[in-house]
Structures are given as C-alpha cells and as structure tokens.
Design a protein around this motif. Structure first.
Motif, short mmCIF file in Angstrom:
data_model
loop_
_atom_site.label_atom_id
_atom_site.label_comp_id
_atom_site.label_asym_id
_atom_site.label_seq_id
_atom_site.Cartn_x
_atom_site.Cartn_y
_atom_site.Cartn_z
N VAL A 19 93.13 90.92 111.62
CA VAL A 19 91.82 91.53 111.44
C VAL A 19 90.78 90.45 111.71
O VAL A 19 90.81 89.37 111.11
N HIS A 20 89.90 90.76 112.65
CA HIS A 20 88.85 89.83 113.08
C HIS A 20 87.48 90.36 112.66
O HIS A 20 87.28 91.58 112.59
N GLU A 21 86.55 89.46 112.44
CA GLU A 21 85.16 89.87 112.36
C GLU A 21 84.74 90.28 113.77
O GLU A 21 85.33 89.83 114.75
N LYS A 22 83.75 91.13 113.87
CA LYS A 22 83.24 91.52 115.18
C LYS A 22 82.08 90.58 115.51
O LYS A 22 81.10 90.49 114.76
N GLY A 23 82.21 89.88 116.62
CA GLY A 23 81.18 88.94 117.03
C GLY A 23 79.93 89.64 117.54
O GLY A 23 79.93 90.84 117.83
N ALA A 24 78.84 88.87 117.69
CA ALA A 24 77.57 89.41 118.19
C ALA A 24 77.73 89.98 119.59
O ALA A 24 77.02 90.91 119.98
N ASP A 25 78.71 89.47 120.35
CA ASP A 25 78.96 89.95 121.70
C ASP A 25 79.89 91.17 121.73
O ASP A 25 80.25 91.67 122.78
N GLY A 26 80.31 91.63 120.52
CA GLY A 26 81.20 92.78 120.43
C GLY A 26 82.67 92.43 120.54
O GLY A 26 83.53 93.30 120.45
N ARG A 27 82.97 91.17 120.76
CA ARG A 27 84.35 90.71 120.92
C ARG A 27 84.91 90.24 119.56
O ARG A 27 84.15 89.94 118.64
N PRO A 28 86.24 90.15 119.45
CA PRO A 28 86.82 89.62 118.21
C PRO A 28 86.34 88.20 117.96
O PRO A 28 86.30 87.37 118.86
N ALA A 29 85.95 87.94 116.70
CA ALA A 29 85.49 86.61 116.31
C ALA A 29 86.49 86.04 115.29
O ALA A 29 87.69 86.19 115.50
N ALA A 30 86.01 85.47 114.22
CA ALA A 30 86.87 84.80 113.24
C ALA A 30 87.95 85.74 112.69
O ALA A 30 87.69 86.92 112.45
N SER A 61 90.90 87.21 103.81
CA SER A 61 90.36 86.06 103.08
C SER A 61 89.06 86.40 102.37
O SER A 61 88.63 85.65 101.49
N ALA A 62 88.41 87.48 102.73
CA ALA A 62 87.16 87.89 102.11
C ALA A 62 87.13 89.41 102.03
O ALA A 62 87.76 90.10 102.84
N ALA A 63 86.38 89.92 101.05
CA ALA A 63 86.25 91.38 100.90
C ALA A 63 85.44 91.95 102.06
O ALA A 63 84.51 91.31 102.56
N MET A 64 85.81 93.16 102.48
CA MET A 64 85.07 93.82 103.56
C MET A 64 83.70 94.27 103.04
O MET A 64 83.58 94.76 101.92
N VAL A 65 82.70 94.11 103.89
CA VAL A 65 81.31 94.38 103.53
C VAL A 65 80.92 95.79 103.98
O VAL A 65 81.18 96.18 105.13
N LEU A 66 80.29 96.52 103.08
CA LEU A 66 79.85 97.89 103.36
C LEU A 66 79.04 97.96 104.65
O LEU A 66 78.08 97.20 104.84
N GLY A 67 79.44 98.84 105.55
CA GLY A 67 78.73 99.07 106.81
C GLY A 67 79.09 98.12 107.93
O GLY A 67 78.68 98.33 109.07
N LYS A 68 79.84 97.09 107.64
CA LYS A 68 80.20 96.10 108.67
C LYS A 68 81.39 96.61 109.50
O LYS A 68 82.30 97.25 108.98
N THR A 69 81.36 96.30 110.79
CA THR A 69 82.44 96.68 111.70
C THR A 69 83.38 95.50 111.90
O THR A 69 82.93 94.37 112.09
#
Length: 163
Positions: free
Chosen positions: A80-91, A112-120
């Motif tokens: 599971v990756h954060e979604k980067g500003a460019d729309g690509r997989p980030a951290a 490693s961190a809780a998912m944030v409401l509304g975040k993709t």
C-alpha cells in the motif's frame, strides 16, 4: 371407452413420452473437460490469467488495509502506497506477507500509519526477487500486465458506516 379408461390411457401416454425424453431425448455426447494450462512440454502451471488486484474503499483511521483479492503469476506482495502529487505511487505504508502464485483472498496489509479520511491510496502488486522472502521496495519490482502496465488500484479512506 369409459371416462376412467380414457384418463388411464392419457396417463400412460404421458409417462411413455417422459420416459422417451429421458432415455433418448438428451444429448448423449461425452462431456469434454477443459485442458489445464501448461507449457509445450505438458507441465501444468495452474496459473491462468494476468496479475490483478481488487480492493474497495477502506475505513479511515484503520492501520490495516484489507485487499479483497490478489492474483499473482509468481511469488509477491501487495504494497500500500501513498498517492503522490503526480498521481503515481509514492511512499510505501505497508506490505503483505509473501503471497504464493495464484489467487489470494482477504489479504491483510498492516500499515505504518492510520489511513486519513478522504485520502486516496494505491494498492500495488510487487513480485518477490527470490532473495529473502521479505518485501523491499528497492529490489522487489512492480508486477506488470502483458501490456507493461503496473498492476495497481486506487482506493479511498472513508468514514465507517453505522449498521
């Protein structure tokens, strides 16, 4: 002919028709079973299809993502990756344990961190490099489809629905 004799005649004719249909009316050709997937030497791989992943929206605040299903052609992981500003997989926020080839259902991915409401976020398949059976973003490459596209899907952290 009496009324009772006519009824018995009709019953016998109907029974004979049903018996004829059962014994002679069906398709008596043998059923052909599909051949299992294999290579030209006849080795059965058991793997049919391309790498794929399915995940629905997740509950905000959770530190675990639940992947509905993952199909891998080789050993690998769901990351599971954060979604980067460019729309690509980030951290990378977390990865599943090593998955074997084939279908895996209800795969838990600790984060490693809780998912944030509304975040993709992005769930992505990675293939194992066969070195140590431990996920490494640097050495375990993204799984790809036959067309070269990475196998990933976006999902959003949503509020829990009261039941």
């Amino acid at each position: 002919m009496s009324k009772q004799g006519t009824i018995w005649t009709v019953v016998i004719v109907v029974v004979l028709i049903i018996l004829a249909l059962v014994f002679w009316g069906g398709n008596n050709e043998p059923e052909v079973q599909p051949e299992p997937a294999g290579d030209t030497a006849g080795n059965i791989s058991g793997i049919v299809g391309e790498n794929e992943i399915s995940i629905g929206d997740q509950v905000a605040g959770s530190r675990t993502a639940l992947v509905s299903s993952a199909f891998l052609q080789g050993d690998g992981y769901v990351a599971v990756h954060e979604k980067g500003a460019d729309g690509r997989p980030a951290a990378v926020l977390g990865s599943s344990p090593l998955l074997t080839p084939g279908q895996s259902n209800n795969v838990s991915v600790p984060l490693s961190a809780a998912m944030v409401l509304g975040k993709t976020y992005i769930a992505m398949l990675h293939l194992d490099n066969n070195a140590d059976a431990v996920f490494s973003e640097a050495s375990d490459p993204a799984a790809q489809q036959g067309d070269g596209d990475e196998v990933l899907v976006e999902f959003t952290a949503k509020a829990a629905v009261a039941q």
